[in-house]
Design an enzyme around this catalytic site. Structure first.
Site, PDB file in Angstrom:
ATOM      1  N   THR A 132     -17.793 -76.627  20.506  1.00  0.00           N
ATOM      2  CA  THR A 132     -17.322 -77.384  19.267  1.00  0.00           C
ATOM      3  C   THR A 132     -17.999 -78.339  18.698  1.00  0.00           C
ATOM      4  O   THR A 132     -18.334 -78.378  17.560  1.00  0.00           O
ATOM      5  CB  THR A 132     -15.971 -77.746  19.646  1.00  0.00           C
ATOM      6  OG1 THR A 132     -15.071 -76.844  20.124  1.00  0.00           O
ATOM      7  CG2 THR A 132     -15.057 -78.498  18.432  1.00  0.00           C
ATOM      8  N   GLN A 159     -20.616 -67.138  23.079  1.00  0.00           N
ATOM      9  CA  GLN A 159     -20.210 -66.024  24.031  1.00  0.00           C
ATOM     10  C   GLN A 159     -21.427 -65.200  24.625  1.00  0.00           C
ATOM     11  O   GLN A 159     -21.170 -64.219  25.149  1.00  0.00           O
ATOM     12  CB  GLN A 159     -19.236 -65.168  23.077  1.00  0.00           C
ATOM     13  CG  GLN A 159     -18.002 -65.656  22.939  1.00  0.00           C
ATOM     14  CD  GLN A 159     -16.946 -65.820  23.889  1.00  0.00           C
ATOM     15  OE1 GLN A 159     -17.132 -65.205  25.112  1.00  0.00           O
ATOM     16  NE2 GLN A 159     -16.072 -66.742  24.124  1.00  0.00           N
ATOM     17  N   CYS A 170      -5.054 -67.588  19.708  1.00  0.00           N
ATOM     18  CA  CYS A 170      -5.474 -68.091  21.071  1.00  0.00           C
ATOM     19  C   CYS A 170      -4.749 -69.480  21.690  1.00  0.00           C
ATOM     20  O   CYS A 170      -3.251 -69.185  21.391  1.00  0.00           O
ATOM     21  CB  CYS A 170      -6.839 -68.250  21.467  1.00  0.00           C
ATOM     22  SG  CYS A 170      -7.670 -69.339  20.017  1.00  0.00           S
TER      23      CYS A 170
HETATM   24  C1  PLP Z   1     -15.245 -71.219  23.311  1.00  0.00           C
HETATM   25  C2  PLP Z   1     -15.879 -71.365  22.015  1.00  0.00           C
HETATM   26  C3  PLP Z   1     -16.444 -72.320  21.312  1.00  0.00           C
HETATM   27  C4  PLP Z   1     -16.005 -73.721  21.878  1.00  0.00           C
HETATM   28  O1  PLP Z   1     -16.616 -74.090  22.776  1.00  0.00           O
HETATM   29  P1  PLP Z   1     -16.134 -75.425  23.603  1.00  0.00           P
HETATM   30  O2  PLP Z   1     -17.297 -75.722  24.675  1.00  0.00           O
HETATM   31  O3  PLP Z   1     -14.788 -74.883  24.181  1.00  0.00           O
HETATM   32  O4  PLP Z   1     -15.640 -76.582  22.516  1.00  0.00           O
HETATM   33  C5  PLP Z   1     -17.149 -72.068  20.137  1.00  0.00           C
HETATM   34  N1  PLP Z   1     -17.586 -70.937  19.773  1.00  0.00           N
HETATM   35  C6  PLP Z   1     -16.936 -69.887  20.246  1.00  0.00           C
HETATM   36  C7  PLP Z   1     -17.612 -68.513  19.800  1.00  0.00           C
HETATM   37  C8  PLP Z   1     -16.428 -69.771  21.616  1.00  0.00           C
HETATM   38  O5  PLP Z   1     -16.118 -68.618  22.340  1.00  0.00           O
END
Ligand code: PLP
Length: 408
Positions: free
Chosen positions: A75, A182, A328
């Protein structure tokens, strides 16, 4: 009666910390507690370990260590990339282009920027959740600052044509960012091959701790910091480093890179097996996301005449953890913005489940899911007004309404 198991199929939300990652982290809470900015030995030895971690993360994506900036996760990396680029361009307008299927960490940033003097354009996707590079070309204008298109989608797994999009974006001299949270350490990924200027990654999706991640920033890219303070991370991210988190993150990267082929084969075979068995054993189901261009551990399926929340609760009661097609984490019941963007009807979105596999899952987990899922779906369908239990088929809405009028 089945024995009760706990089956975790929600790895796109988060993954457990790998035991070797935990082991690598522990000393940094106790014996090696120095502040990496300190000049004494306590600090210097920790600083050296962070440099090693930076090298590991950099090499895993084909970057130079000087291009890696540790953050508190995906994030923050997304925020830093997009806001950082916008703020560097100054307060007078300029635009950001992104897509309808991005993580909220991008979509909410686009919304925020568009309320604060910048412009935003959101490119739509097709029914497989794929962005058309030509649509990005059309959205770019002379004021565009940055394009942000994710690599692997978290909900349906579709892998975007980032390399093609970057080609178009760079022709126009615009910055290109991708959210690779991801896909990093899960499928092959290289910043030069993709051509991106910035790329976000996160620790907890790859068996490291929550609260650590990184932004790759190509040399020469102009971005402003969001957090001001000390000169940490070369002035782009102030704040004493999450030392243990960073060390663990590098360990997870090391393990992920060394075992990528095995990981892909493992989760893909479990995923494909579950997909086949669901398709064979349960009628009126459909696959969401691209049939082949998909992250190997992701399976998103819709079950007609089923309420996803009821399904989630019933699966949870037998120890199976999955996510639904409703937004989610937040506990909200809004239909998923990704499935909506794909043009899937609301009632079908509400009957959608995401199974996301990890390296710890086994064939017994798939067996266990299939020992419960068909029965649970049947039970839920039995009480749906749109299900004909005699014929075991879906009733059209018109038919259901006329049946109701006739008092059947
Ligand atoms: C989980 C996720 C995030 C956020 O990452 P965090 O480390 O939880 O802040 C951002 N982008 C995607 C595609 C995610 O799956």
């Amino acid at each position: 009666m089945n024995e009760l198991r706990r089956v975790y199929l929600d790895h796109n939300a988060t993954a457990p910390v790998h035991p070797e990652v935990l082991e690598a982290m522990l000393p940094f809470f106790q014996s090696e507690y120095g502040n990496p900015s300190s000049v004494h030995q306590f600090g210097r030895s920790v600083k050296a370990k962070i440099s090693e971690a930076r090298e590991t993360v950099a090499h895993a994506m084909g970057a130079d260590p000087s291009e890696i900036y540790f953050t508190s996760g995906g994030t923050e990396a997304d925020n830093l990339a997009v806001k950082g680029a916008a703020f560097a361009r100054g307060p007078n307008g300029g635009g950001i282009i992104t897509s309808t299927i991005e993580h909220p960490a991008i979509l909410e940033v686009a919304k925020y920027l568009s309320k604060n003097g910048y412009k935003s354009a959101i490119v739509e996707v097709d029914s497989d959740a794929m962005v058309d590079p030509e649509a990005v070309r059309e959205a770019i204008d002379d004021e565009t600052i940055i394009v942000s298109i994710m690599h692997g989608n978290s909900e349906v797994g579709s892998i975007q044509p980032v390399k093609k999009i970057t080609g178009i974006v760079k022709e126009r001299g615009v910055l290109m960012h991708t959210d690779a949270v991801q896909t990093f350490c899960k499928i092959p990924l290289n910043v030069d091959d993709l051509g991106v200027d910035m790329m976000s990654v996160s620790g907890h999706k790859i068996y490291a701790a929550k609260g650590v991640g990184a932004l790759y920033i190509r040399k020469g890219t102009k971005i402003h910091p969001l957090a001001h303070g000390g000169h940490h991370e070369r002035g782009r991210r102030a704040g004493t480093e999450n030392v243990a988190g960073i060390i663990g993150f590098a360990k997870a990267v090391e393990i992920g890179m060394a075992n990528m082929d095995t990981y892909i084969e493992h989760v893909k075979s479990l995923r494909d097996d579950l997909q086949k068995r669901i398709t064979d054993e349960i009628p009126f189901v459909r696959l969401n996301g691209h049939p082949t261009e998909r992250t190997p551990g992701t399976l998103n399926m819709s079950f007609e005449c089923v309420e996803g929340e009821a399904l989630l609760i019933n699966l949870d009661m037998v120890g199976i953890a999955i996510s639904t097609g409703s937004a989610c984490s937040s506990g909200s019941l809004d239909p998923s913005h990704v499935l909506m963007a794909m043009g899937i009807p609301h009632e079908i979105i509400h009957g959608s489940l995401r199974f996301s596999f990890g390296s710890g899952n086994t064939t017994e987990d798939v067996d266990y899911v299939m020992s419960h899922l068909p029965r649970i779906i049947n039970t839920i369908r039995e009480i749906s007004p749109l299900w004909n239990p005699q014929k075991q088929e879906v009733i059209s809405l018109e038919q259901a309404e006329s049946d109701a009028n006739l008092g059947r």
